[in-house]
Design an enzyme around this catalytic site. Structure first.
Site, PDB file in Angstrom:
ATOM      1  CB  CYS A 299      -0.923  -0.010   1.215  1.00  0.00           C
ATOM      2  SG  CYS A 299      -2.078  -1.385   1.255  1.00  0.00           S
TER       3      CYS A 299
ATOM      4  CB  CYS B  98      -7.805  -1.274 -13.939  1.00  0.00           C
ATOM      5  SG  CYS B  98      -6.919  -2.372 -15.069  1.00  0.00           S
TER       6      CYS B  98
END
Length: 412
Positions: free
Chosen positions: A37, A367
């Protein structure tokens, strides 16, 4: 069964050169042991603003676009699929990732994983010990268990896949599976996937069934998808549901009689479009059936979509084929084409076909805004008129963009 030894320590003191988590607390990020992340050190509102700025920069030049408010995600507990590398030892396994030295890093407390999966991980770790499954050691090229792949639905029900090098451990898994299911009554589907090769892929070609139930039900709004083990599904279920529903609403306003859903996967877009009345006009015409056809290369995904359509009695057909080659082989085009390609985009060949096809509208779910911009440049008479960001991947630079393209016959 509890582990007979303490797990290896995977969380150390924060290194001074590393930034700390801001969007949500994460001890793995703060310790520098997991940086998947990559934007955790950025406040979530700033993450979303940065994504919006990036996609505006890339595609605003293609037309006068009506931008709708971005659809924000939950910042924690949103990930409904976990691909866990198994490290450590049989008595003290790690479930998570590997470090630079290919040693296991345990991420059982990962804050972005949905609680249904996170709460199951201690039982799965204990099962590895109970069934005497040997984690695969990449440098030594020995061991059996490479990954656990766990998927959860909105009801907290689970699909579990053991990715093994061989069938050596299958008997022990079958023997102890009833006890695991007693401890995890939410476990619905379990399989063994065989990946004997030493290569950087997640799964092999052969799937062995451990449970009678073979597909995990995925309720998404008014549609229930069916997920077979080797089918792709979005990992942020709540945002996926919003994306599919939005596409269906936009399509409803176009009143198409026929729709192609290219790269349809397990049928998320196609089934949502088929479940709504897409024709405009009087009540009788709105109740007419719209011809929906989904095209997907993965046979497992097509089987999943076909099961869902049959279960819901929806009028949608699904075909296992290459999306580009199938489209090029058709003698006529539909009223609406939906494309949801992988990160590389639809590519020059399909973009060229769409440009020449006469299709009035395209719904493009992307995406990767960079490949979206390349594809838009190859379709100059299909102009983007409406767009919206769906933050499928919080705390990373990735996001989904839904764009409605409309044919402009006056483009020069």
């Amino acid at each position: 069964m509890a582990h007979s030894a303490a797990k290896p320590s995977t969380i150390s003191a924060v290194r001074p050169e590393l930034t700390a988590s801001v969007a949500i607390p994460c001890r793995y990020f703060d310790a520098g042991v997991c940086r998947s992340c990559s934007l955790l050190d950025v406040a979530y509102d700033d993450q979303l603003a940065g994504k919006q700025a990036r996609v505006h920069e890339l595609i605003d030049g293609f037309g006068a676009i009506e931008w709708l408010t971005p659809v924000a995600s939950d910042v924690a507990g949103f990930r409904t699929k976990a691909k866990l590398v198994i490290g450590g030892t049989t008595d003290s396994p790690t479930l998570g990732i590997l470090d630079a030295q290919q040693h296991g890093v345990d991420l059982e407390g990962c804050p972005i994983v949905t609680p249904a999966i996170r709460e199951a991980l201690p039982a799965l770790a204990s099962f590895i010990t109970t069934a005497r499954l040997v984690p695969y050691d990449i440098p030594a090229r020995r061991g059996e268990l490479k990954y656990l792949i766990v998927t959860a639905n909105a009801r907290g029900e689970l699909m579990l896949r053991f990715v093994l090098r061989s069938t050596e451990s299958v008997g022990r898994i079958r023997k102890h599976l009833p006890a695991l299911r007693d401890g995890l009554p939410q476990l619905r589907v379990a399989t063994v996937n065989l990946l004997p090769e030493h290569k950087a892929v997640l799964e092999g070609e052969e799937e062995l069934w451990l449970t009678e139930q073979r597909a995990l039900e995925l309720p998404l709004g008014d549609v229930e998808l069916q997920l077979l083990p080797r089918s792709f599904v979005q990992t942020n279920e709540s945002i996926a549901a919003r994306l599919y529903e939005t596409a269906a609403v936009w399509a409803e306003g176009l009143a198409p009689a026929s729709v192609w859903d290219l790269y349809c996967g397990v049928g998320g877009f196609a089934l949502h479009l088929a479940s709504r009345s897409l024709r405009s006009g009087d009540a009788a015409s709105r109740n007419d059936r719209v011809q929906v056809t989904g095209i997907e290369l993965s046979e497992d995904a097509v089987a999943s979509a076909t099961m869902a359509a049959a279960s819901a009695r929806l009028d949608a057909d699904f075909i296992a084929a290459d999306a580009t080659q199938w489209a090029l082989a058709q003698v006529s085009a539909p009223d609406l084409v939906v494309v949801n390609p992988p990160r590389r985009g639809i590519g020059a060949e399909l973009a060229g076909w769409l440009e020449k096809s006469g299709v009035r509208h395209v719904l493009y779910s992307s995406c990767n805004a960079e490949s979206l911009a390349r594809d838009l440049a190859a379709m100059p008479t299909l102009r983007p008129v409406r767009a919206q960001i769906f933050d499928m991947f919080p705390h990373t630079a990735h996001f989904e963009t839904l764009v409605l393209l409309e044919r402009s016959f006056w483009y020069q």
